[in-house]
Design a protein around this motif. Sequence first.
Motif, PDB file in Angstrom:
ATOM      1  N   ASN A 106       0.054  10.322   8.259  1.00  0.00           N
ATOM      2  CA  ASN A 106      -0.153   9.707   9.566  1.00  0.00           C
ATOM      3  C   ASN A 106      -1.312   8.708   9.487  1.00  0.00           C
ATOM      4  N   GLY A 107      -1.038   7.423   9.790  1.00  0.00           N
ATOM      5  CA  GLY A 107      -2.064   6.379   9.708  1.00  0.00           C
ATOM      6  C   GLY A 107      -1.946   5.512   8.466  1.00  0.00           C
ATOM      7  N   ALA A 108      -1.061   5.894   7.498  1.00  0.00           N
ATOM      8  CA  ALA A 108      -0.896   5.093   6.281  1.00  0.00           C
ATOM      9  C   ALA A 108      -0.332   3.716   6.622  1.00  0.00           C
ATOM     10  N   ARG A 109      -0.907   2.674   6.029  1.00  0.00           N
ATOM     11  CA  ARG A 109      -0.519   1.303   6.338  1.00  0.00           C
ATOM     12  C   ARG A 109       0.514   0.776   5.348  1.00  0.00           C
ATOM     13  N   GLY A 110       1.422  -0.078   5.878  1.00  0.00           N
ATOM     14  CA  GLY A 110       2.449  -0.654   5.026  1.00  0.00           C
ATOM     15  C   GLY A 110       3.005  -1.939   5.600  1.00  0.00           C
ATOM     16  N   VAL A 111       3.979  -2.525   4.868  1.00  0.00           N
ATOM     17  CA  VAL A 111       4.640  -3.749   5.300  1.00  0.00           C
ATOM     18  C   VAL A 111       6.141  -3.595   5.034  1.00  0.00           C
ATOM     19  N   VAL A 112       6.974  -4.069   5.951  1.00  0.00           N
ATOM     20  CA  VAL A 112       8.431  -3.994   5.790  1.00  0.00           C
ATOM     21  C   VAL A 112       8.860  -5.021   4.744  1.00  0.00           C
ATOM     22  N   VAL A 113       9.534  -4.558   3.667  1.00  0.00           N
ATOM     23  CA  VAL A 113       9.950  -5.478   2.599  1.00  0.00           C
ATOM     24  C   VAL A 113      11.410  -5.908   2.751  1.00  0.00           C
ATOM     25  N   GLN A 115      -7.875   7.530  17.903  1.00  0.00           N
ATOM     26  CA  GLN A 115      -8.662   8.760  17.804  1.00  0.00           C
ATOM     27  C   GLN A 115      -7.890   9.817  17.023  1.00  0.00           C
ATOM     28  N   GLY A 116      -8.541  10.376  16.006  1.00  0.00           N
ATOM     29  CA  GLY A 116      -7.915  11.370  15.140  1.00  0.00           C
ATOM     30  C   GLY A 116      -7.261  10.782  13.908  1.00  0.00           C
ATOM     31  N   MET A 117      -7.153   9.440  13.823  1.00  0.00           N
ATOM     32  CA  MET A 117      -6.497   8.782  12.686  1.00  0.00           C
ATOM     33  C   MET A 117      -7.494   8.461  11.573  1.00  0.00           C
ATOM     34  N   THR A 118      -6.959   8.316  10.365  1.00  0.00           N
ATOM     35  CA  THR A 118      -7.715   7.814   9.219  1.00  0.00           C
ATOM     36  C   THR A 118      -7.013   6.562   8.734  1.00  0.00           C
ATOM     37  N   LEU A 119      -7.709   5.428   8.714  1.00  0.00           N
ATOM     38  CA  LEU A 119      -7.091   4.141   8.377  1.00  0.00           C
ATOM     39  C   LEU A 119      -7.614   3.608   7.050  1.00  0.00           C
ATOM     40  N   ASP A 120      -6.686   3.080   6.225  1.00  0.00           N
ATOM     41  CA  ASP A 120      -7.048   2.575   4.893  1.00  0.00           C
ATOM     42  C   ASP A 120      -7.745   1.223   4.966  1.00  0.00           C
ATOM     43  N   CYS A 121      -7.246   0.342   5.812  1.00  0.00           N
ATOM     44  CA  CYS A 121      -7.851  -0.990   5.919  1.00  0.00           C
ATOM     45  C   CYS A 121      -7.878  -1.393   7.386  1.00  0.00           C
ATOM     46  N   SER A 159     -13.399   4.138   4.103  1.00  0.00           N
ATOM     47  CA  SER A 159     -14.524   3.693   3.271  1.00  0.00           C
ATOM     48  C   SER A 159     -15.097   2.393   3.816  1.00  0.00           C
ATOM     49  N   LEU A 160     -16.307   2.053   3.368  1.00  0.00           N
ATOM     50  CA  LEU A 160     -16.954   0.804   3.778  1.00  0.00           C
ATOM     51  C   LEU A 160     -16.214  -0.399   3.196  1.00  0.00           C
ATOM     52  N   GLU A 161     -15.591  -0.196   2.012  1.00  0.00           N
ATOM     53  CA  GLU A 161     -14.846  -1.274   1.354  1.00  0.00           C
ATOM     54  C   GLU A 161     -13.564  -1.616   2.111  1.00  0.00           C
ATOM     55  N   GLY A 162     -12.996  -0.629   2.831  1.00  0.00           N
ATOM     56  CA  GLY A 162     -11.761  -0.861   3.587  1.00  0.00           C
ATOM     57  C   GLY A 162     -12.017  -1.236   5.035  1.00  0.00           C
ATOM     58  N   LEU A 163     -13.260  -1.679   5.326  1.00  0.00           N
ATOM     59  CA  LEU A 163     -13.663  -1.984   6.698  1.00  0.00           C
ATOM     60  C   LEU A 163     -14.165  -3.420   6.811  1.00  0.00           C
ATOM     61  N   ARG A 164     -13.748  -4.102   7.873  1.00  0.00           N
ATOM     62  CA  ARG A 164     -14.266  -5.446   8.151  1.00  0.00           C
ATOM     63  C   ARG A 164     -14.674  -5.488   9.625  1.00  0.00           C
ATOM     64  N   VAL A 165     -15.974  -5.677   9.875  1.00  0.00           N
ATOM     65  CA  VAL A 165     -16.499  -5.718  11.239  1.00  0.00           C
ATOM     66  C   VAL A 165     -16.800  -7.167  11.606  1.00  0.00           C
TER      67      VAL A 165
END
Length: 646
Positions: free
Chosen positions: A502-509, A565-571, A594-600
């Motif tokens: 739950n929360g895993a990111r992807g793209v439709v190919v 809320q409650g999710m974990t996001l990769d990017c 992680s800090l590497e997967g975050l852009r503020v």
Amino acid sequence: MLRSGEAAELQCTVAVERVSATSGQVMKRRVSRSAAVLLGRDEFNELMLRVQDYKGGHTESFMLRDFQLFTRFAKDGKCTIKVEPEGTQVLISDCPPDRLSNFLRTLKIKHEASRDQKPVSDRVRLRAALPRSFNTISPLQQKDVQKINELRSKVNAPLQLKSASNKNNISNNIKNAGGSLQVKRPRSDCDTSPVKALHPNKKPILTLPVARKLSKEQTAVLDAVLSGKNVFFTGSAGTGKSFLLKRIVGSLPPKSTYATASTGVAACHIGGTTLHSFAGIGSGSAPLEQCVELAQCPGVRQHWISCKHLIIDEISMVDAQFFDKLEAIARSVRRSNEPFGGIQLIVCGDFLQLPPVTKGNEKIGFCFQARSWRKCIQVNMELMEVRRQTDRSFISLLQAIRVGRATEEVTSQLLKTANNRIERHGILATRLCTHKDDVELTNENKLQQLPGPLRVFEAVDSDPILVKTIDAQSPVGAVLQLKVGAQVMLTKNLDVQRGLVNGARGVVVDFLPGNKGLPRVRFLCGAVEVIKQEKWMFKAGGGLYLSRQQLPLKLAWAISIHKSQGMTLDCVEISLARVFERGQAYVALSRARSLEGLRVMDFDPRVVQADPDVLLFYKKLRKERLLMQSSISDFVGKSNKENEVW
């Protein structure tokens, strides 16, 4: 983590039925509301099932040489064991789902492991003249699993040889026919592994299941709940509150346990309903007398009367006035002067995250400020171990943000993230927005800008008339529109080991050919998966169950902070310029793994705020915990000294 003997014993309601072999009708039925179901072995080491009635003192045992399991409703704490050829059915209900799952797993594996044993005949039993005995079965071990795999390999070996022989015959036929025989190409969404091709019914290699263990902190909370205490447990984002809550739900009897949350999405995560729906008093804004009348309606009153354990998640968004009103309703409906009418409360949340929704300039009233809070909550516990993030510096940064401290170092670290390149494999960062309207507009515009045809996937709802009720609790929409290149997010755990969570990111190919045209999605974890429909179950008012079948995906160019809320996001990309609530910045930042997967973007330290009343509450909470720990240490120290004297 199972305690000794838990996997071989159940405490539940049991009905034992004798069924006619000819008509299939139930000839005799005995029900025990308080019974133990035990799995063991007799004096000849044969598998047995024993049912003990605590109140009636009646005990029955059944030989488990041949039986059928009906486990469709195991998640609701129900199953049926049909013993052959006796024509007896053991119907188990109101059993803690986790305990039932472990019991059934043990039963299946132990039974399959003993398949090579020759059954003891009645003649041998009589001649042996051994005293009858029943010994509780030993816990599952690796040797049980190894034995099953060996037995399966022996069974499947001849089948593989036969299949290989058939394959050679087919090859010879093709040669003799001049290669005219057409071979149908396998579909891309089918399992084409050699094992399946040789023998479609071959059982997979079995491994001993390893459940994710609870930490010491989490175990202490679960023990407090199982001891019957009214518990409030809290912790910062990523400390495993939701994971623990699911274990608590699975450890309590389903009939008397009601899992609720302040929001529909949070309720869906724990398989429950909203607190407002459970209470049956609408928004709760009516006067107390009117709310009590609403709660006395037949369907709603039954909830209040049958409830022994009430779970409330995301308590930070429940205001004090509503909590006091619920407490008064519980006492009135249940006709009890005990706090909350004698219902055990299991309350979870982080008051430093999202606060209750208020109108205009109304002062926020947190739940811990309710008049009835202190008399209702007996134990306060805090989870300290962060599990979502592993980088200690990032964890320290988040802890500072949580309490409203945006130091120069914290500000510097977050400003640097504006240059992070976190896009990979065509998967873009998800933008977290403070307002729902921004989310919908962003996702619609981005989807329209993509070239190619639009694919529409409609959900199948159990009751289309109640679509609004389902929408309020469902993590997926009634309609999903996709194109090749659409940024998407999983909304359900499909395969945790492969990172499809739950929360895993992807793209439709692309989309599969055919009527269904299912999407293939490339995920950030590297997996490429065909996404099929999944089913969600929801509890509505009056004990009604609703469901939705839909692809477990939603557009992910943007999502709201509330929905995250409650999710974990990769990017994740965050714009904090429009933050309007205390705690909102912390909730957004703590979604990142992680800090590497975050852009503020456009970070301003002034948006980092924590409510002073909440900070004072947590300060007192920790002080009480330290006093309790020191008193326990003093007691242990005195006991040791007394022992030394003696």
